[in-house]
Design a protein around this motif. Structure first.
Motif, PDB file in Angstrom:
ATOM      1  N   LYS A  96     -65.521 -42.827  -6.270  1.00 25.94           N
ATOM      2  CA  LYS A  96     -65.647 -43.689  -5.090  1.00 25.94           C
ATOM      3  C   LYS A  96     -67.114 -43.968  -4.779  1.00 25.94           C
ATOM      4  CE  LYS A  96     -61.382 -44.378  -4.056  1.00 25.94           C
ATOM      5  NZ  LYS A  96     -60.799 -45.732  -4.049  1.00 25.94           N
ATOM      6  N   TYR A  97     -67.963 -42.964  -4.930  1.00 26.11           N
ATOM      7  CA  TYR A  97     -69.393 -43.158  -4.697  1.00 26.11           C
ATOM      8  C   TYR A  97     -69.983 -44.095  -5.745  1.00 26.11           C
ATOM      9  CZ  TYR A  97     -74.255 -42.198  -3.555  1.00 26.11           C
ATOM     10  OH  TYR A  97     -75.578 -42.339  -3.203  1.00 26.11           O
ATOM     11  N   TYR A  98     -69.572 -43.930  -6.975  1.00 26.51           N
ATOM     12  CA  TYR A  98     -70.011 -44.825  -8.047  1.00 26.51           C
ATOM     13  C   TYR A  98     -69.639 -46.272  -7.691  1.00 26.51           C
ATOM     14  CZ  TYR A  98     -69.989 -47.232 -12.555  1.00 26.51           C
ATOM     15  OH  TYR A  98     -70.184 -48.144 -13.571  1.00 26.51           O
ATOM     16  N   ASP A  99     -68.408 -46.479  -7.247  1.00 26.14           N
ATOM     17  CA  ASP A  99     -67.962 -47.829  -6.869  1.00 26.14           C
ATOM     18  C   ASP A  99     -68.808 -48.399  -5.735  1.00 26.14           C
ATOM     19  OD1 ASP A  99     -65.961 -47.710  -8.793  1.00 26.14           O
ATOM     20  OD2 ASP A  99     -64.388 -47.150  -7.359  1.00 26.14           O
ATOM     21  N   LEU A 100     -69.081 -47.582  -4.711  1.00 26.89           N
ATOM     22  CA  LEU A 100     -69.919 -48.048  -3.601  1.00 26.89           C
ATOM     23  C   LEU A 100     -71.331 -48.385  -4.076  1.00 26.89           C
ATOM     24  CD1 LEU A 100     -69.105 -45.775  -0.512  1.00 26.89           C
ATOM     25  CD2 LEU A 100     -68.663 -48.210  -0.772  1.00 26.89           C
ATOM     26  N   CYS A 101     -71.892 -47.527  -4.919  1.00 30.24           N
ATOM     27  CA  CYS A 101     -73.237 -47.777  -5.448  1.00 30.24           C
ATOM     28  C   CYS A 101     -73.267 -49.069  -6.268  1.00 30.24           C
ATOM     29  CB  CYS A 101     -73.714 -46.600  -6.294  1.00 30.24           C
ATOM     30  SG  CYS A 101     -74.081 -45.119  -5.330  1.00 30.24           S
ATOM     31  N   CYS A 102     -72.211 -49.305  -7.034  1.00 30.40           N
ATOM     32  CA  CYS A 102     -72.142 -50.532  -7.847  1.00 30.40           C
ATOM     33  C   CYS A 102     -72.146 -51.777  -6.968  1.00 30.40           C
ATOM     34  CB  CYS A 102     -70.903 -50.517  -8.736  1.00 30.40           C
ATOM     35  SG  CYS A 102     -71.044 -49.431 -10.171  1.00 30.40           S
ATOM     36  N   THR A 103     -71.495 -51.710  -5.798  1.00 33.22           N
ATOM     37  CA  THR A 103     -71.486 -52.886  -4.917  1.00 33.22           C
ATOM     38  C   THR A 103     -72.878 -53.224  -4.411  1.00 33.22           C
ATOM     39  OG1 THR A 103     -71.069 -51.683  -2.847  1.00 33.22           O
ATOM     40  CG2 THR A 103     -69.130 -52.396  -4.129  1.00 33.22           C
ATOM     41  N   LEU A 123     -75.686 -30.674   2.118  1.00 32.27           N
ATOM     42  CA  LEU A 123     -75.847 -31.718   3.122  1.00 32.27           C
ATOM     43  C   LEU A 123     -75.772 -33.096   2.478  1.00 32.27           C
ATOM     44  CD1 LEU A 123     -76.291 -32.574   6.021  1.00 32.27           C
ATOM     45  CD2 LEU A 123     -78.747 -32.270   5.671  1.00 32.27           C
ATOM     46  N   VAL A 124     -76.450 -33.276   1.359  1.00 33.67           N
ATOM     47  CA  VAL A 124     -76.409 -34.562   0.648  1.00 33.67           C
ATOM     48  C   VAL A 124     -74.970 -34.878   0.248  1.00 33.67           C
ATOM     49  CG1 VAL A 124     -77.166 -35.827  -1.403  1.00 33.67           C
ATOM     50  CG2 VAL A 124     -78.795 -34.387  -0.162  1.00 33.67           C
ATOM     51  N   CYS A 125     -74.267 -33.908  -0.295  1.00 32.58           N
ATOM     52  CA  CYS A 125     -72.863 -34.107  -0.684  1.00 32.58           C
ATOM     53  C   CYS A 125     -72.003 -34.429   0.533  1.00 32.58           C
ATOM     54  CB  CYS A 125     -72.328 -32.890  -1.420  1.00 32.58           C
ATOM     55  SG  CYS A 125     -73.012 -32.690  -3.067  1.00 32.58           S
ATOM     56  N   GLY A 126     -72.280 -33.782   1.655  1.00 31.89           N
ATOM     57  CA  GLY A 126     -71.537 -34.050   2.882  1.00 31.89           C
ATOM     58  C   GLY A 126     -71.763 -35.471   3.371  1.00 31.89           C
ATOM     59  N   ILE A 127     -72.989 -35.923   3.313  1.00 29.68           N
ATOM     60  CA  ILE A 127     -73.306 -37.297   3.727  1.00 29.68           C
ATOM     61  C   ILE A 127     -72.626 -38.289   2.804  1.00 29.68           C
ATOM     62  CG2 ILE A 127     -75.174 -38.999   3.924  1.00 29.68           C
ATOM     63  CD1 ILE A 127     -76.969 -36.657   4.911  1.00 29.68           C
ATOM     64  N   ILE A 128     -72.689 -38.037   1.505  1.00 31.94           N
ATOM     65  CA  ILE A 128     -72.033 -38.923   0.538  1.00 31.94           C
ATOM     66  C   ILE A 128     -70.523 -38.934   0.786  1.00 31.94           C
ATOM     67  CG2 ILE A 128     -71.426 -39.189  -1.908  1.00 31.94           C
ATOM     68  CD1 ILE A 128     -74.312 -38.210  -2.556  1.00 31.94           C
ATOM     69  N   SER A 129     -69.925 -37.769   0.944  1.00 33.69           N
ATOM     70  CA  SER A 129     -68.473 -37.673   1.162  1.00 33.69           C
ATOM     71  C   SER A 129     -68.049 -38.388   2.433  1.00 33.69           C
ATOM     72  CB  SER A 129     -68.044 -36.203   1.236  1.00 33.69           C
ATOM     73  OG  SER A 129     -68.305 -35.550   0.037  1.00 33.69           O
TER      74      SER A 129
END
Length: 170
Positions: A69-76, A93-99
């Motif tokens: 899902k993060y990959y898809d968002l980054c691709c947009t 914290l970084v993982c929490g923000i991404i999630s």
């Protein structure tokens, strides 16, 4: 301190030539050091998508679902959304923000006109905080603003109808 829970950090090369082999097998075993920064433009597929935080590859800290899902968002956006987070945040914290960014993006995607306004307000304030920390979420905030405007229109129309009904002579 529980030593069994601490991730093993071992240096690996993460140049674009060996990304597909490294990410596919070894990176999933734990957090790893990365020798060089990989620009998003060099990412050709999910298989060589590496999430870095403070020089560490943190893919293994996110489930495959969140990685995709993060990959898809980054691709947009054609960039890593977390690239400009403030320095020094720990991996959790970084993982929490991404999630949470993914959770909000999914909620925005699934939102309807009947979604409670307080949900929109919560997502909006969270996105503002993340943006203040350096996360690239402006595109989500813009979409959320559109949804808020759409959700308020029926209320405005209903309010006008109620006022007209109250002003009616009968």
């Amino acid at each position: 301190m529980d030593l069994e829970r601490e991730p093993k950090i071992e240096p690996i090369a993460c140049d674009s030539e060996n990304d597909s082999e490294e990410v596919g097998s070894e990176v999933m075993d734990g957090i790893r050091l990365c020798d060089s920064v990989v620009d998003f433009e060099e990412v050709r597929s999910f298989d060589n998508f590496i999430i870095l935080a403070n020089g560490l590859i943190i893919n293994s800290e996110l489930s495959e679902y969140y990685q995709k899902k993060y990959y898809d968002l980054c691709c947009t956006q054609n960039s890593y959304l977390h690239d400009h987070l403030l320095e020094g945040f720990n991996c959790e914290l970084v993982c929490g923000i991404i999630s949470e960014t993914i959770n909000i993006a999914e909620a925005i995607r699934a939102a309807e006109v009947t979604t409670p306004l307080h949900s929109f307000e919560t997502w909006n304030s969270t996105l503002k905080c993340f943006q203040g920390l350096g996360m690239k979420v402006g595109f989500l905030s813009a979409r959320l603003a559109q949804l808020i405007n759409l959700s308020l229109k029926p209320n405005r129309y209903r309010d006008v109808l109620f006022r007209e009904a109250a002003d009616a002579p009968w």
